[in-house]
Design a protein around this motif. Structure first.
Motif, PDB file in Angstrom:
ATOM      1  N   MET A  79       0.858  -1.172   0.000  1.00 48.18           N
ATOM      2  CA  MET A  79       0.000   0.000   0.000  1.00 48.18           C
ATOM      3  C   MET A  79       0.902   1.232   0.000  1.00 48.18           C
ATOM      4  O   MET A  79       1.885   1.293   0.726  1.00 48.18           O
ATOM      5  CB  MET A  79      -0.917   0.001   1.231  1.00 48.18           C
ATOM      6  CG  MET A  79      -1.853   1.172   1.272  1.00 48.18           C
ATOM      7  SD  MET A  79      -2.845   1.334   2.784  1.00 48.18           S
ATOM      8  CE  MET A  79      -3.680  -0.217   2.894  1.00 48.18           C
ATOM      9  N   ASP A  80       0.537   2.185  -0.792  1.00 47.71           N
ATOM     10  CA  ASP A  80       1.273   3.440  -0.887  1.00 47.71           C
ATOM     11  C   ASP A  80       1.236   4.174   0.451  1.00 47.71           C
ATOM     12  O   ASP A  80       0.208   4.176   1.143  1.00 47.71           O
ATOM     13  CB  ASP A  80       0.649   4.295  -1.984  1.00 47.71           C
ATOM     14  CG  ASP A  80       1.403   5.577  -2.220  1.00 47.71           C
ATOM     15  OD1 ASP A  80       0.736   6.599  -2.472  1.00 47.71           O
ATOM     16  OD2 ASP A  80       2.641   5.557  -2.172  1.00 47.71           O
ATOM     17  N   LEU A  81       2.338   4.792   0.836  1.00 50.70           N
ATOM     18  CA  LEU A  81       2.431   5.478   2.119  1.00 50.70           C
ATOM     19  C   LEU A  81       1.422   6.617   2.228  1.00 50.70           C
ATOM     20  O   LEU A  81       0.800   6.803   3.280  1.00 50.70           O
ATOM     21  CB  LEU A  81       3.850   6.007   2.346  1.00 50.70           C
ATOM     22  CG  LEU A  81       4.087   6.721   3.663  1.00 50.70           C
ATOM     23  CD1 LEU A  81       3.860   5.769   4.833  1.00 50.70           C
ATOM     24  CD2 LEU A  81       5.481   7.305   3.712  1.00 50.70           C
ATOM     25  N   HIS A  82       1.210   7.352   1.144  1.00 48.23           N
ATOM     26  CA  HIS A  82       0.242   8.454   1.167  1.00 48.23           C
ATOM     27  C   HIS A  82      -1.174   7.930   1.403  1.00 48.23           C
ATOM     28  O   HIS A  82      -1.929   8.499   2.196  1.00 48.23           O
ATOM     29  CB  HIS A  82       0.300   9.252  -0.141  1.00 48.23           C
ATOM     30  CG  HIS A  82       1.550  10.042  -0.309  1.00 48.23           C
ATOM     31  ND1 HIS A  82       2.791   9.472  -0.308  1.00 48.23           N
ATOM     32  CD2 HIS A  82       1.741  11.375  -0.461  1.00 48.23           C
ATOM     33  CE1 HIS A  82       3.700  10.406  -0.469  1.00 48.23           C
ATOM     34  NE2 HIS A  82       3.095  11.577  -0.564  1.00 48.23           N
ATOM     35  N   LEU A  83      -1.518   6.862   0.741  1.00 49.55           N
ATOM     36  CA  LEU A  83      -2.836   6.258   0.918  1.00 49.55           C
ATOM     37  C   LEU A  83      -2.992   5.715   2.334  1.00 49.55           C
ATOM     38  O   LEU A  83      -4.052   5.852   2.951  1.00 49.55           O
ATOM     39  CB  LEU A  83      -3.053   5.145  -0.107  1.00 49.55           C
ATOM     40  CG  LEU A  83      -4.409   4.471  -0.136  1.00 49.55           C
ATOM     41  CD1 LEU A  83      -5.503   5.493  -0.429  1.00 49.55           C
ATOM     42  CD2 LEU A  83      -4.428   3.373  -1.180  1.00 49.55           C
ATOM     43  N   GLN A  84      -1.938   5.131   2.858  1.00 49.35           N
ATOM     44  CA  GLN A  84      -1.964   4.613   4.216  1.00 49.35           C
ATOM     45  C   GLN A  84      -2.186   5.750   5.213  1.00 49.35           C
ATOM     46  O   GLN A  84      -2.989   5.616   6.145  1.00 49.35           O
ATOM     47  CB  GLN A  84      -0.641   3.895   4.516  1.00 49.35           C
ATOM     48  CG  GLN A  84      -0.631   3.144   5.817  1.00 49.35           C
ATOM     49  CD  GLN A  84       0.652   2.345   6.000  1.00 49.35           C
ATOM     50  OE1 GLN A  84       1.546   2.373   5.166  1.00 49.35           O
ATOM     51  NE2 GLN A  84       0.741   1.642   7.103  1.00 49.35           N
TER      52      GLN A  84
ATOM     53  N   LEU B 202      -2.798   0.659   9.627  1.00 52.03           N
ATOM     54  CA  LEU B 202      -1.495   0.599  10.293  1.00 52.03           C
ATOM     55  C   LEU B 202      -0.702  -0.641   9.902  1.00 52.03           C
ATOM     56  O   LEU B 202       0.526  -0.606   9.815  1.00 52.03           O
ATOM     57  CB  LEU B 202      -1.689   0.626  11.817  1.00 52.03           C
ATOM     58  CG  LEU B 202      -2.188   1.934  12.406  1.00 52.03           C
ATOM     59  CD1 LEU B 202      -2.504   1.766  13.888  1.00 52.03           C
ATOM     60  CD2 LEU B 202      -1.173   3.042  12.195  1.00 52.03           C
ATOM     61  N   PHE B 203      -1.407  -1.725   9.676  1.00 55.35           N
ATOM     62  CA  PHE B 203      -0.758  -2.989   9.322  1.00 55.35           C
ATOM     63  C   PHE B 203      -1.359  -3.523   8.018  1.00 55.35           C
ATOM     64  O   PHE B 203      -2.209  -4.417   8.028  1.00 55.35           O
ATOM     65  CB  PHE B 203      -0.950  -4.019  10.444  1.00 55.35           C
ATOM     66  CG  PHE B 203      -0.536  -3.522  11.796  1.00 55.35           C
ATOM     67  CD1 PHE B 203       0.805  -3.388  12.118  1.00 55.35           C
ATOM     68  CD2 PHE B 203      -1.488  -3.167  12.741  1.00 55.35           C
ATOM     69  CE1 PHE B 203       1.190  -2.925  13.367  1.00 55.35           C
ATOM     70  CE2 PHE B 203      -1.111  -2.708  13.990  1.00 55.35           C
ATOM     71  CZ  PHE B 203       0.235  -2.581  14.303  1.00 55.35           C
ATOM     72  N   PRO B 204      -0.945  -2.981   6.878  1.00 54.01           N
ATOM     73  CA  PRO B 204      -1.544  -3.387   5.597  1.00 54.01           C
ATOM     74  C   PRO B 204      -1.289  -4.857   5.245  1.00 54.01           C
ATOM     75  O   PRO B 204      -1.987  -5.433   4.417  1.00 54.01           O
ATOM     76  CB  PRO B 204      -0.905  -2.450   4.580  1.00 54.01           C
ATOM     77  CG  PRO B 204       0.297  -1.890   5.241  1.00 54.01           C
ATOM     78  CD  PRO B 204       0.073  -1.947   6.700  1.00 54.01           C
ATOM     79  N   GLY B 205      -0.325  -5.466   5.897  1.00 60.42           N
ATOM     80  CA  GLY B 205      -0.054  -6.882   5.642  1.00 60.42           C
ATOM     81  C   GLY B 205      -1.221  -7.771   6.034  1.00 60.42           C
ATOM     82  O   GLY B 205      -1.423  -8.836   5.442  1.00 60.42           O
ATOM     83  N   ILE B 206      -1.997  -7.337   7.022  1.00 68.13           N
ATOM     84  CA  ILE B 206      -3.154  -8.125   7.459  1.00 68.13           C
ATOM     85  C   ILE B 206      -4.169  -8.237   6.326  1.00 68.13           C
ATOM     86  O   ILE B 206      -4.656  -9.328   6.019  1.00 68.13           O
ATOM     87  CB  ILE B 206      -3.808  -7.498   8.713  1.00 68.13           C
ATOM     88  CG1 ILE B 206      -2.854  -7.554   9.894  1.00 68.13           C
ATOM     89  CG2 ILE B 206      -5.113  -8.204   9.051  1.00 68.13           C
ATOM     90  CD1 ILE B 206      -3.344  -6.783  11.115  1.00 68.13           C
TER      91      ILE B 206
END
Length: 114
Positions: free
Chosen positions: A1-6, A49-53
């Motif tokens: 996920m892109d940092l800006h989107l996050q 916070l945890f896009p891996g999930i």
């Protein structure tokens, strides 16, 4: 996920939680209904916070992309909320019908006594 989107998702989740809490305090929003929205905002915050999930869940459930998983999750959540509100509306209609019948009987008895 892109940092800006996050970052946008994190800010949106936090603002949603703050908005709901303010509505509870100032406008007397029903706490039972608002708990669902707070939990949903917390789930979105965790996914942000945890896009891996969300990546892991979408891969295990067979989604082509993580965004499809998130959209499906949103649709499922809204569907559950709609069903819950439909149940509440149905109960309110039943209560309204009972009240109208009781009021009609009371008015009939008052007219009968006069």
């Amino acid at each position: 996920m892109d940092l800006h989107l996050q970052i946008v998702f994190i800010v949106a989740s936090i603002l949603t939680i703050i908005y709901i809490i303010r509505k509870i305090r100032k406008h007397g929003l029903n706490i039972d209904d608002s708990i669902v929205w707070i939990v949903w905002a917390i789930v979105l915050l965790i996914f942000s916070l945890f896009p891996g999930i969300s990546d892991f869940a979408s891969a295990k459930l067979g989604f082509m992309s993580t965004s499809n998983f998130i959209f499906s999750l949103f649709i499922f959540f809204l569907y559950i909320m709609l069903f819950s509100q439909t149940i509440q509306i149905s109960r309110l209609k039943e209560k309204q019908k009972d009240l109208i019948q009781k009021l009609s009987i009371k008015e009939y008895e008052e007219r009968k006594e006069k």
